[in-house]
Structure formats: C-alpha cells, structure tokens
Motif scaffolding. Structure first.
Motif, PDB file in Angstrom:
ATOM      1  N   SER A 142      40.556  20.619  97.777  1.00  0.00           N
ATOM      2  CA  SER A 142      41.981  20.862  97.505  1.00  0.00           C
ATOM      3  C   SER A 142      42.745  19.551  97.487  1.00  0.00           C
ATOM      4  N   GLY A 143      43.705  19.493  96.558  1.00  0.00           N
ATOM      5  CA  GLY A 143      44.525  18.304  96.437  1.00  0.00           C
ATOM      6  C   GLY A 143      46.004  18.631  96.649  1.00  0.00           C
ATOM      7  N   PRO A 144      46.925  17.679  96.384  1.00  0.00           N
ATOM      8  CA  PRO A 144      48.366  17.910  96.572  1.00  0.00           C
ATOM      9  C   PRO A 144      48.918  18.853  95.513  1.00  0.00           C
ATOM     10  N   GLU A 145      49.983  19.529  95.877  1.00  0.00           N
ATOM     11  CA  GLU A 145      50.737  20.410  94.988  1.00  0.00           C
ATOM     12  C   GLU A 145      49.875  21.529  94.407  1.00  0.00           C
ATOM     13  N   GLY A 146      48.902  22.061  95.214  1.00  0.00           N
ATOM     14  CA  GLY A 146      48.083  23.206  94.791  1.00  0.00           C
ATOM     15  C   GLY A 146      46.984  22.867  93.826  1.00  0.00           C
ATOM     16  N   MET A 147      46.835  21.606  93.475  1.00  0.00           N
ATOM     17  CA  MET A 147      45.768  21.241  92.559  1.00  0.00           C
ATOM     18  C   MET A 147      44.409  21.241  93.304  1.00  0.00           C
ATOM     19  N   ARG A 148      43.360  21.368  92.533  1.00  0.00           N
ATOM     20  CA  ARG A 148      42.008  21.353  93.114  1.00  0.00           C
ATOM     21  C   ARG A 148      41.119  20.473  92.242  1.00  0.00           C
ATOM     22  N   ALA A 149      40.144  19.886  92.892  1.00  0.00           N
ATOM     23  CA  ALA A 149      39.192  19.018  92.186  1.00  0.00           C
ATOM     24  C   ALA A 149      37.773  19.537  92.445  1.00  0.00           C
ATOM     25  N   VAL A 150      36.919  19.465  91.457  1.00  0.00           N
ATOM     26  CA  VAL A 150      35.498  19.846  91.575  1.00  0.00           C
ATOM     27  C   VAL A 150      34.677  18.594  91.304  1.00  0.00           C
ATOM     28  N   VAL A 151      33.959  18.172  92.333  1.00  0.00           N
ATOM     29  CA  VAL A 151      33.118  16.972  92.237  1.00  0.00           C
ATOM     30  C   VAL A 151      31.687  17.438  91.920  1.00  0.00           C
ATOM     31  N   ALA A 152      31.023  16.824  90.956  1.00  0.00           N
ATOM     32  CA  ALA A 152      29.680  17.246  90.517  1.00  0.00           C
ATOM     33  C   ALA A 152      28.730  16.062  90.488  1.00  0.00           C
ATOM     34  N   LEU A 153      27.476  16.366  90.840  1.00  0.00           N
ATOM     35  CA  LEU A 153      26.391  15.391  90.753  1.00  0.00           C
ATOM     36  C   LEU A 153      25.212  16.055  90.050  1.00  0.00           C
TER      37      LEU A 153
END
Length: 508
Positions: A142-153
């Motif tokens: 989870s990031g700021p202001e309700g944003m989300r990030a998906v990290v992939a390898l």
C-alpha cells in the motif's frame, strides 16, 4: 505379480531378486532427489520472497506515477531500481496505471483492476507470464492516498535451477538402476551359489546318483539349514529304498521257496488223484495206500499254508495280546504236549543256573510279559525241532530263569552264536527259556541258515528225514522279535544245540 502376463513374469529367483533390488534402489534415489528438489525450490522461492518483501517503492514514486511524470520502464532519477524487479501501480480506485518501473523480457499477467485489500499486502503469490513462458512472483504493497503497488520478480532462475536438478535426478536414478542391476546380478549370483550347488546335487540325484549329499550344511545360514534338511531327507529316502530293496529280495526269495515247497505236495496230490481216476481196477490195498498218500500230502500242504498265514499275521499284528505270562508253567505245559507228540522222549525241566547252565536248585516262578499263545508256539517249535533232529534217547532239557544279558547268559553276539534278531543291550535284565539237547550239533554254515524260511538242515545219523516245512524256527524268531526279545542258537559240531529265548524283564 497379479495383472502381469505370464510370459513377462521373471521365472528365475535370481532375476526376481535383481529386479526387486533395482526397483527399491531406484525408488529410494528418486524419492531422495524429489525431496531435495522440493526443498531447494522452496528455498529459492523463499529467497525471492525475501527480496520482494524487503523492497518498498519510495513515496515520491507514487506521486510521480499518479501525475504521469515518471518515465515508463525507467528508474526514477533519485534511486536506481534493480534490473530484475518490475513495479506496477494501481490508483485509489483499483485501476492499473499505464506506467511501470523496471525493464526486461516479459511481464506478469496482472488483473486490470483490484479490490480493496486484495491481494493482501505482504503475501507473495505466483502468477503466470503474459507470454505463457515461465512464472512470476508478486507481492502487493500500500502506498499514499489509497494507491497500491505490485512488485514482481521473474522465477526464471528458480525454474532453470529446478529443471537442471530434475534432469540430474533422473540421470542419477537411471545410473543407479543400471549399477544396481549390474552389480546386484553379480552379488545375487555369488550369494545364491550355495543354492545352485543344492540344485546341481538334486539334479544328480534325479539322474540316479543317490549317494550324493549337499556340502553346504552350516546351521547359521538359510541355505545351510536347507542343506541339512535336504541331507536328512536323502538319508531317509536312501534308507527307505534299501529297505524296499531288501523287502523285495526277501519277498522274491520267499515266493520262490513257497512255490517250491508247495509244488511237491501239489504234484503228489495230482499224481495220485490221476492214478485213482485212470486205474479203476486198482486193488483195495493200493487204493488205500494212494488215499493215505493223498491225505499226507494234503496235510503237509495245509500245515505249510497255515505256517505261511501265521508268518503274514505276525508281520501285521505281532502281539495280539500282551499280558503277564508264567514262563515256568508255559514250559511245563509245552513239555507235556511234546511228550504226547513224541512218546519215548525224556524231556526234563531245570532252573537256569549261572551263565545259562542248568544245575541243582529250586524252580521259581518266572513271570514275563507277552502273548501266551505265541510264546507257547515258540516253545512247541523248539521242542519239536529238538526231538526231530536228535537221535532217540538224546537228552533234551528246558531251563527257565532270569539273567542279565551278556556273552555268557545270552542276548549279545559272540563267536559260535547265531540269531536272526538284533542283540539286546548288554547287562539288561531278561527272562530266559533255554531248550538244550546233547545231539550232534550243527556246523557253522548250517547254524547261520537255521533261522531262514524253508531251510532244513541235513538229518543227523539215526534220525528220520525231516518232513517239516522249514518255517518253525522262522516263526519262533519272528515272535521273539515282536516281543522285543531275541531267539538265538549256541551250537557246534558234537556240542549239541542250545536254543535260547530271551524276553526283556519289566516290559509292560
């Protein structure tokens, strides 16, 4: 092996053992390799998960992506991104934003929209690649202001490592199977060499070499115990075959002797009967003489058949009755009956002295055990034999008593003594009945044959020719052995004959 065609089933024990060892060894190698492969894949994926969970996109990156100012597939100017990482951003409404960080071949297949809290933050998951080649490991953050990030390898390195290990495991399994099959065949062949020798011995025996034995007889091994059991079976088989051969030889000899003995009276009966039929004018005296000869030969044949029947009966049921027997009274009754059959014979009774000799003393009751009728038959045969084979006036004496078996009292073998029965244990207590005569005695050759069936010793001078069947002493010897005793003869030329019946004392 159910379900396996008969033609495919291994018929050799050696082949079965090698196949079983090969299958077990190969299965053990493959299980170990599969376990190692699983553990290594889990460890590699764990390493990837640690890298994913340790990486967090900086907060300014969320703002730049939201504003559309971050270049796609490029790291931000203030922080370098590792080359194998890929980062995808979702806005507050869960829509996948077009910009992403990182570059490389391929990308994970991600959903275009995600719901709130799904996927859960910090929980790695595996997703396929967009081009269908390989998998990716992804984790949400989870990031700021309700944003989300998906990290992939990408999992290319994990899959390459596990694929290489898989092929290595298969190669090791194949090598292990080939090695076990080769070395196991040699080891099993060496281990089954004693069993092969047992097989060769059995084949030799089937070809008629009955005297062979198995050499591996160690009680510490299975094959050795098998060899011991096999040799025991062979000994019993050889003993049974020898007994069968002896029985067949005795039977053939017995049948030949019986046929010879029966042929004489039958020939006489046939001749005199034909004489009566073809000469009706025969004088009364000659007719009476022919009738008397027919009756005599019929009586002889009847006695011979009765003796043969008695011998057969003794072989089937040697002791019909077994009870206490007063040997002194039995001897007295036999003497009385013999006096009627042989008038003019003086037969006396005396106690058994030391060493089997007769002498002065009192007659004591000697109570043995056995069938009184059969024992009376023995004494009757011995007395008839003494009266028939000694000249008139020869002293005949019956001695009754108890003694311990030995060379003097009897029951054991010694020079000048013959018997058809096995010897008794030395020093064993026994009840003894002796029939002694002062006749001419017998030569060693005649003494060794006197207990044979149908044997008749040459008549002594002054005695009539014996008309008996030659079965009396054979019957007496058979009865003695059936009672666990022994009938023996001490004799010599000019020394008379001493027939001795010994019965074990205390036999129930």
């Amino acid at each position: 092996m159910r379900g396996v065609p008969r033609s495919l089933r291994p018929r050799s024990l050696r082949t079965r053992l090698v196949l079983i060892a090969t299958v077990l060894a190969t299965a053990a190698v493959l299980v170990c390799q599969a376990t190692g492969l699983t553990l290594m894949r889990s460890w590699l994926i764990g390493q990837v998960d640690d890298r994913l969970t340790d990486f967090r996109p900086p907060s300014p990156v969320y703002r730049d992506v939201a504003n559309g100012t971050a270049p796609a597939h490029r790291p931000p100017p203030h922080e370098a991104l590792p080359s194998d990482f890929r980062v995808y951003f979702y806005d507050a409404e869960g829509r996948l934003l077009p910009g992403s960080l990182g570059s490389g071949r391929g990308e994970p297949r991600l959903a275009r929209t995600i719901g709130p809290g799904r996927p859960a933050d910090g929980r790695p998951a595996t997703v396929p690649s967009e081009d269908g080649d390989g998998d990716w490991r992804v984790v949400a953050d989870s990031g700021p202001e309700g944003m989300r990030a998906v990290v992939a390898l990408p999992l290319d390195s994990v899959q390459e490592a596990t694929s290489g290990l898989l092929w290595f495991s298969l190669a090791v399994g194949a090598a292990a199977a080939a090695g076990v099959m080769l070395l196991g065949s040699v080891a099993v062949r060496l281990g089954l060499r004693p069993l092969t020798r047992v097989e060769h011995t059995a084949r030799s025996i089937t070809r008629g070499e009955l005297e062979q034995n198995v050499t591996d007889t160690s009680p510490d091994t299975e094959v050795g115990r098998l060899g011991i059991a096999f040799n025991t079976m062979l000994d019993q088989l050889r003993a049974a075959l020898h007994r069968k051969d002896r029985t067949e030889r005795r039977l053939r000899r017995f049948m030949a002797d019986a046929g010879h003995e029966l042929r004489t009276p039958l020939t006489s009966l046939q001749g005199f009967a034909e004489l009566l039929l073809h000469d009706p004018r025969m004088s009364p005296s000659r007719r009476r003489e022919a009738h008397e000869l027919i009756a005599q030969n019929a009586d002889r044949m009847s006695r011979l058949v009765d003796s043969l029947f008695l011998l057969a009966k003794l072989g089937d049921a040697p002791t019909a009755e077994h009870g206490p027997v007063d040997l002194l009274s039995l001897a007295a009754d036999s003497i009385a009956a013999s006096a009627v059959r042989h008038p003019g014979r003086g037969i006396t009774i005396a106690p058994l002295g030391p060493g089997g000799s007769g002498g002065p003393g009192e007659l004591d009751v000697v109570e043995g055990s056995g069938d009184p009728h059969q024992l009376a038959q023995v004494l009757s045969n011995l007395l008839d034999n003494a009266c028939a084979h000694t000249p008139p006036g020869t002293r005949v004496q019956v001695r009754v008593g108890s003694a311990r078996t030995g060379s003097g009292a009897g029951g054991t073998d010694r020079p000048g003594r013959t018997s058809a029965n096995p010897p008794l244990p030395p020093g064993a207590p026994a009840h003894v009945v002796e029939v002694v005569d002062d006749g001419p005695g017998l030569t060693p050759q005649d003494a060794h044959q006197v207990f044979d069936r149908f044997y008749r010793a040459p008549p002594a001078s002054g005695t009539p020719r014996d008309s008996g069947s030659g079965l009396g002493l054979a019957i007496a010897s058979t009865i003695a052995e059936a009672h666990g005793g022994r009938l023996e003869l001490d004799t010599g030329p000019g020394k008379g004959c001493t027939f001795r019946l010994l019965l074990p004392a205390g036999t129930p």
